[in-house]
Structures are given as structure tokens and as C-alpha cells.
Design a protein around this motif. Sequence first.
Motif, short mmCIF file in Angstrom:
data_model
loop_
_atom_site.label_atom_id
_atom_site.label_comp_id
_atom_site.label_asym_id
_atom_site.label_seq_id
_atom_site.Cartn_x
_atom_site.Cartn_y
_atom_site.Cartn_z
N GLU A 229 1.22 5.86 -2.28
CA GLU A 229 1.62 7.37 -1.75
C GLU A 229 2.86 7.69 -2.44
OE1 GLU A 229 1.19 7.54 2.40
OE2 GLU A 229 -0.17 6.09 2.34
N SER A 230 3.41 6.79 -3.33
CA SER A 230 4.87 7.18 -4.03
C SER A 230 4.70 7.95 -5.22
CB SER A 230 5.45 6.08 -4.22
OG SER A 230 4.79 5.25 -5.30
N ASP A 231 5.82 8.88 -5.57
CA ASP A 231 5.73 9.76 -6.66
C ASP A 231 5.59 8.66 -8.07
OD1 ASP A 231 5.93 12.12 -5.32
OD2 ASP A 231 8.08 12.02 -5.31
N GLU A 232 6.38 7.58 -7.82
CA GLU A 232 6.15 6.69 -8.98
C GLU A 232 4.86 6.35 -9.19
OE1 GLU A 232 8.37 2.47 -10.35
OE2 GLU A 232 8.15 2.87 -8.24
N PHE A 233 4.05 6.22 -8.52
CA PHE A 233 2.65 5.78 -8.71
C PHE A 233 1.83 6.95 -9.24
CE2 PHE A 233 -1.85 5.53 -6.84
CZ PHE A 233 -2.38 4.62 -7.62
N LYS A 234 2.11 8.08 -8.93
CA LYS A 234 1.55 9.34 -9.27
C LYS A 234 1.73 9.31 -10.95
CE LYS A 234 1.53 11.74 -4.96
NZ LYS A 234 2.09 12.78 -4.39
N ILE A 235 3.09 8.88 -11.16
CA ILE A 235 3.37 9.07 -12.59
C ILE A 235 2.71 7.80 -13.55
CG2 ILE A 235 5.19 8.82 -14.32
CD1 ILE A 235 6.93 10.01 -12.27
N ASP A 236 2.83 6.58 -12.85
CA ASP A 236 2.30 5.32 -13.55
C ASP A 236 0.79 5.23 -13.61
OD1 ASP A 236 4.79 4.43 -13.29
OD2 ASP A 236 4.70 3.30 -11.60
N ARG B 214 -11.12 -3.64 0.34
CA ARG B 214 -10.29 -4.69 1.17
C ARG B 214 -9.28 -4.21 2.09
NH1 ARG B 214 -5.91 -8.60 -1.67
NH2 ARG B 214 -5.24 -9.63 0.31
N PHE B 215 -8.66 -2.94 1.64
CA PHE B 215 -7.70 -2.32 2.68
C PHE B 215 -8.39 -1.20 3.15
CE2 PHE B 215 -5.76 -4.60 -0.63
CZ PHE B 215 -4.95 -5.73 0.40
N GLY B 216 -9.39 -0.38 2.79
CA GLY B 216 -10.05 0.72 3.69
C GLY B 216 -9.36 1.91 3.07
N LYS B 217 -8.59 1.96 1.90
CA LYS B 217 -8.20 3.18 1.39
C LYS B 217 -7.78 2.68 0.14
CE LYS B 217 -3.57 2.80 3.43
NZ LYS B 217 -2.63 3.58 4.16
N GLY B 218 -8.14 4.00 -1.03
CA GLY B 218 -7.66 3.82 -2.26
C GLY B 218 -7.41 5.06 -2.84
N TYR B 219 -6.14 5.19 -3.70
CA TYR B 219 -5.71 6.42 -4.16
C TYR B 219 -5.60 6.37 -5.61
CZ TYR B 219 -4.77 7.05 0.78
OH TYR B 219 -4.50 7.23 2.19
N LEU C 30 1.00 -1.08 -0.09
CA LEU C 30 0.09 0.10 0.00
C LEU C 30 0.86 1.27 0.02
CD1 LEU C 30 -2.80 -1.20 2.54
CD2 LEU C 30 -2.89 -0.84 0.01
N LYS C 31 1.92 1.20 0.36
CA LYS C 31 3.02 2.34 0.39
C LYS C 31 3.36 2.77 -1.05
CE LYS C 31 5.43 1.32 4.78
NZ LYS C 31 6.90 1.08 5.34
N TYR C 32 3.11 2.05 -1.96
CA TYR C 32 3.41 2.35 -3.33
C TYR C 32 2.33 3.40 -3.78
CZ TYR C 32 3.06 1.85 -8.49
OH TYR C 32 2.70 2.08 -9.93
#
Length: 436
Positions: free
Chosen positions: A85-92, A109-114, A81-83
Motif C-alpha cells: 500500500e506504499s507509494d514506493e510499491f506503486k513506483i516499483d 496466502r494472505f487474502g489480498k493482492g495489489y 503486506l504494508k509495502y
Amino acid sequence: MGTFKIEGGHQLKGSIQPQGAKNEALQILCAVLLTPELVTINNIPDIVDVNKLIALLRKLGVKVEKLGKGSYSFQADEVNLKYLESDEFKIDGRGLRGSIMIVGPLLARFGKGYIPKPGGDKIGRRRLDTHFEGLIKLGAKFGYSKEEQFYGVEAKKLKGTYMLLEEASVTGTANILMAAVLAEGQTTIYNAACEPYLQQLCKMLNRMGAKISGVGSNMLIIDGVDSLGGTEHRMLPDMIEIGSWIGLAAMTKSELTITNVSWNDLGLIPETFRKLGITVERQGDDIHIPAHTDGYEIQSFIDGSILTISDAPWPGFTPDLLSIILVVATQARGSVLVHQKMFESRLFFVDKLIDMGAKIILCDPHRATVIGHDYKSTLKATTMTSPDIRAGVSLLIAALSAKGTSTIQNIEQIDRGYENIDERLRAIGAHIERVD
């Protein structure tokens, strides 16, 4: 940037099998996040958009194994789940429209989604309101960073509710549905999308242990369960690709057989092409298109007025095929009004067809009148750029029917939705070359 060089004016012949459905794949792949157990998926198309989503799932910690051509196993038992909040995810996440559908499963399933504001085709506004309004009604708290264009939803526990969707959004319905299957109590989604691909998602989730009724209708009733298990699933053939090959056969006066089309899931597609005068023959689960050496004639309405072909939510005609219809009409006998209701920028590629000699009047961003040439004047080769997936394939079909050698640039757009299209077209006689 890749380029296709196409020598047009050649008849094609043979059979072609449609790839797995792109739009189904984007939903089904996101659903693997709903369970820690193994999920096996078959007939996955090898295309850019789908491969991007598989890569994103890998970075999320999903264990992905390729079992063979088009077959993969997925196990989301150690999601990172840390991915999110990463800058890499914001690009991907921005590189793929379908990435929005990871939010529902992650929230459930995990209570949060971004998710960052996703990309995709530049065909007009494609709002995300339906997605987030539905998740909020299930009990999620919504947050949005305007500076980073980053969306988020969080909830300790989702609770079932009744909701009437403002629009029958396919991806919106899928996202809300995947969240609701693990919500507490019963959820009713009215004005739900009911496309075959959404039905496929429902059937897969039910095999995983979900309790969804009303599948195939615009009212889905979901009784929440505590957890879901693993399953195996096979994609339907891509109905948009099937429609593309019907149009290609007519435009090039070619005899083609499109194999394994899942006829019962094609809806109005065969009949809509028949209204353009195209012979669409059913042979078992195949479509046979004879060579239209004498052309094809557009029908008119019963009162003699000009035929109008427009898009609508399923079971209406899919908007993804209107650009194909428009191109095919350029060589028909008669005229047709194409009305693209759902996206305001999808008809802007017609200027390229006009450059090729097509008789098209763009009435406004949503409507175009096409006056067919009846092959008395062939389209002329030209250089053009693919603006999006469907317009790109429409221009490719136009180039294959045109006199001379055409060049299509920005073919990465076409590769997003069509698997090895140049190789498959060469196998049935097309003169097409990929130049990097």
C-alpha cells in the motif's frame, strides 16, 4: 542511456550457452510467496527484469540469499503486506510487467493482492482482464483506482470453480494457477496456456505439495491444498535466446554451437528456422549451425505459394521470435510473409531495417513481407534505437551482419532480457563495444 557500437561483417565462431529462461523466472520467483518455507532456485538469469523482481520480493520482506552464480534461496516467512500500500510499491511495480504475477500468490496466502498497472515492452495492448476475471471466479472481490491506475483483489477464502479462459494467456494462467493451488475444492482451467515454462511452474508447485493434473495440456485441474512447502528448482534454458543465436549464426555466415538447449522443450523453433533454409543440426542436447557460406533459401508451401510464418499460443511458434525471423529473412533467397497476430506494434521496428537497405513491405501493423537479398546486397550500418527487448536484439543481429559500424541506443531494453550480451558475443568473435 547506454549504447552499443558494432562493427559488422565479421564471422563468428565457437559455442555459446543460453541463459536461464526469463519468462520462466518471472513466474517461478512469484511462486516463492506461496510458502513460508525455503525455496532454492538455480539457473536464474542475471538480467534487469529478473533483478527488479528479486528486489521487489526483498522489499516485500522475502529473505533472499545469493548462493552462487544464478542460484538463490528465498524464504517468505515474514511478508510485509504494508509495502503493498506504499507509494514506493506503486513506483516499483510499474517498472516490470512480470510483477502482475505476485497478485495470485498473495491473494491465495494472505487474502489480498495489489499491483499498479505494470510496464514492460511497448508492443501494443497487453490486457490484464484474463488475470482478474479468473481471480474473481475464484471468489475474489476486484477494485481499481483509475486515478492511480492501481488494481486490487481481496478474498477471505478462495473457492475452486470451472473457468474457460478468453485467451490462453501465459501470465494469466500462471497467476490463476498460483491462486487456485490454495483454494478450497477443485478448480478447472480450460484454454490454459501450456508453454514449457508454465509446465515448469506446475511441476515446481506439485513438488511443493500442490495437486495439479493435466500438465502440458490446455486443461489444468487443481485440487486445492491447505499449504505448500519448500523445494528446489532449476530453470530451463531460454528458448528465445536460443532462437536469437540460430538467427545470428545464419546472418553472419558463422559456425556456432549452442549448448544445453533442452531440445525437447523447443517445440517448432528448430523446424521454423529450417523453413528459412537454415541448417539446424542436433548434437546430443546441443544445436550446431554450420557456416552458411552459400546462403540459405526460404521454402515455399507445397502449392508454390509464398511461405507465411505466424505466431500462435504454444505449441505454435512463439511471438517473441518473429522479429528474429524477419531479420534473418532479409538475407535469404526468396520471400516470406511474417504475420504477427498477437501484438499490433511489434513490427514497427522494420523502418530501421529498411534504412539499412532491407527489402520489407509493411502491409499493416500485423504483417510484413520480406524479400531476401541473398547476400548480393549487404545491409548498411546505421544509428538506431532499441524499442523493446526482442526488436533490440534483432537490430543487433542486423548490425553484426551489416557493412560498417552501427550504433544502437537505448540498450537498456536489450539488457532487460539478455545477460551480459556484449561480453558473450565478444567471446565468439563479435566486434561490439558498450559505451555508457
